[in-house]
Scaffold this motif. Structure first.
Motif, PDB file in Angstrom:
ATOM      1  N   PRO A  45      -0.523   0.297   7.163  1.00 17.42           N
ATOM      2  CA  PRO A  45      -1.223  -0.302   6.027  1.00 17.42           C
ATOM      3  C   PRO A  45      -2.336  -1.242   6.493  1.00 17.42           C
ATOM      4  O   PRO A  45      -2.241  -1.844   7.571  1.00 17.42           O
ATOM      5  CB  PRO A  45      -0.131  -1.076   5.304  1.00 17.42           C
ATOM      6  N   PRO A  46      -3.369  -1.393   5.686  1.00 20.61           N
ATOM      7  CA  PRO A  46      -4.496  -2.249   6.062  1.00 20.61           C
ATOM      8  C   PRO A  46      -4.091  -3.725   6.110  1.00 20.61           C
ATOM      9  O   PRO A  46      -3.272  -4.179   5.319  1.00 20.61           O
ATOM     10  CB  PRO A  46      -5.526  -2.032   4.959  1.00 20.61           C
ATOM     11  N   SER A  47      -4.691  -4.431   7.028  1.00 21.33           N
ATOM     12  CA  SER A  47      -4.447  -5.877   7.103  1.00 21.33           C
ATOM     13  C   SER A  47      -5.269  -6.574   6.023  1.00 21.33           C
ATOM     14  O   SER A  47      -6.224  -6.005   5.480  1.00 21.33           O
ATOM     15  CB  SER A  47      -4.830  -6.408   8.489  1.00 21.33           C
ATOM     16  N   ASP A  48      -4.903  -7.798   5.728  1.00 14.82           N
ATOM     17  CA  ASP A  48      -5.628  -8.560   4.706  1.00 14.82           C
ATOM     18  C   ASP A  48      -7.094  -8.737   5.081  1.00 14.82           C
ATOM     19  O   ASP A  48      -7.973  -8.667   4.222  1.00 14.82           O
ATOM     20  CB  ASP A  48      -4.975  -9.923   4.489  1.00 14.82           C
ATOM     21  N   SER A  49      -7.380  -8.964   6.352  1.00 15.40           N
ATOM     22  CA  SER A  49      -8.772  -9.150   6.771  1.00 15.40           C
ATOM     23  C   SER A  49      -9.582  -7.871   6.575  1.00 15.40           C
ATOM     24  O   SER A  49     -10.760  -7.927   6.225  1.00 15.40           O
ATOM     25  CB  SER A  49      -8.842  -9.616   8.224  1.00 15.40           C
ATOM     26  N   ARG A  65       0.735  -1.111  -1.834  1.00 17.40           N
ATOM     27  CA  ARG A  65      -0.413  -0.810  -2.691  1.00 17.40           C
ATOM     28  C   ARG A  65      -0.699  -1.999  -3.605  1.00 17.40           C
ATOM     29  O   ARG A  65      -1.843  -2.405  -3.777  1.00 17.40           O
ATOM     30  CB  ARG A  65      -0.105   0.435  -3.523  1.00 17.40           C
ATOM     31  N   ARG A  66       0.335  -2.590  -4.167  1.00 22.42           N
ATOM     32  CA  ARG A  66       0.181  -3.758  -5.036  1.00 22.42           C
ATOM     33  C   ARG A  66      -0.434  -4.923  -4.264  1.00 22.42           C
ATOM     34  O   ARG A  66      -1.345  -5.599  -4.753  1.00 22.42           O
ATOM     35  CB  ARG A  66       1.545  -4.146  -5.613  1.00 22.42           C
ATOM     36  N   HIS A  67       0.053  -5.139  -3.043  1.00 27.90           N
ATOM     37  CA  HIS A  67      -0.490  -6.217  -2.209  1.00 27.90           C
ATOM     38  C   HIS A  67      -1.968  -5.945  -1.887  1.00 27.90           C
ATOM     39  O   HIS A  67      -2.798  -6.859  -1.928  1.00 27.90           O
ATOM     40  CB  HIS A  67       0.325  -6.371  -0.926  1.00 27.90           C
ATOM     41  N   PHE A  68      -2.307  -4.699  -1.565  1.00 27.70           N
ATOM     42  CA  PHE A  68      -3.691  -4.336  -1.275  1.00 27.70           C
ATOM     43  C   PHE A  68      -4.588  -4.710  -2.452  1.00 27.70           C
ATOM     44  O   PHE A  68      -5.614  -5.351  -2.286  1.00 27.70           O
ATOM     45  CB  PHE A  68      -3.793  -2.828  -0.994  1.00 27.70           C
ATOM     46  N   TYR A  69      -4.193  -4.289  -3.656  1.00 27.00           N
ATOM     47  CA  TYR A  69      -5.021  -4.562  -4.828  1.00 27.00           C
ATOM     48  C   TYR A  69      -5.077  -6.043  -5.166  1.00 27.00           C
ATOM     49  O   TYR A  69      -6.106  -6.528  -5.642  1.00 27.00           O
ATOM     50  CB  TYR A  69      -4.537  -3.758  -6.035  1.00 27.00           C
TER      51      TYR A  69
END
Length: 119
Positions: free
Chosen positions: A12-16, A63-67
């Motif tokens: 999954p993508p990192s926050d940065s 997915r929720r965190h990404f959005y």
């Protein structure tokens, strides 16, 4: 590893990485505003489609965190429009409408009534 709009993402993508994507999308949107050949609705839908394609394989929580991160960054960097504040949406005041109606009534009275009455 996936690529979207020239940016590489871990899965999954990192926050940065998510913040960088949101900033890039905002920059692209700012540039597109001044190009008459670009329909902004289609342009934004295309951006959203690429984001959806990036995260569709992630579990629901990731997915929720990404959005949340993506939307949070877009809201953080959004410009407040000084020329059109949110409270300007309330419309014209009742007093201003009353004055306009009085002016229209006066114009109609002095333009229509005297010729009819023969003054």
């Amino acid at each position: 590893m996936k690529t979207i709009d020239g940016l590489n993402f871990d899965m999954p993508p990192s926050d940065s990485q998510v913040v960088a994507l949101a900033q890039y999308h905002r920059q692209q949107l700012d540039n597109a505003i001044f190009r008459p050949e670009i329909h902004l609705g289609d342009y934004c839908l295309a951006q959203r489609k690429r984001v959806k394609d990036l995260v569709h394989e992630l579990p629901a929580e990731q997915r929720r965190h990404f959005y949340l991160v993506y939307d949070g960054e877009l809201r953080r960097i959004a410009d407040d429009e000084d020329l059109h504040p949110a409270d300007a949406e309330h419309g014209v005041s009742e007093f201003a409408m009353f004055i306009v109606l009085i002016i229209i009534a006066a114009i109609l009275y002095f333009a229509v009534i005297p010729p009819i009455m023969g003054y």
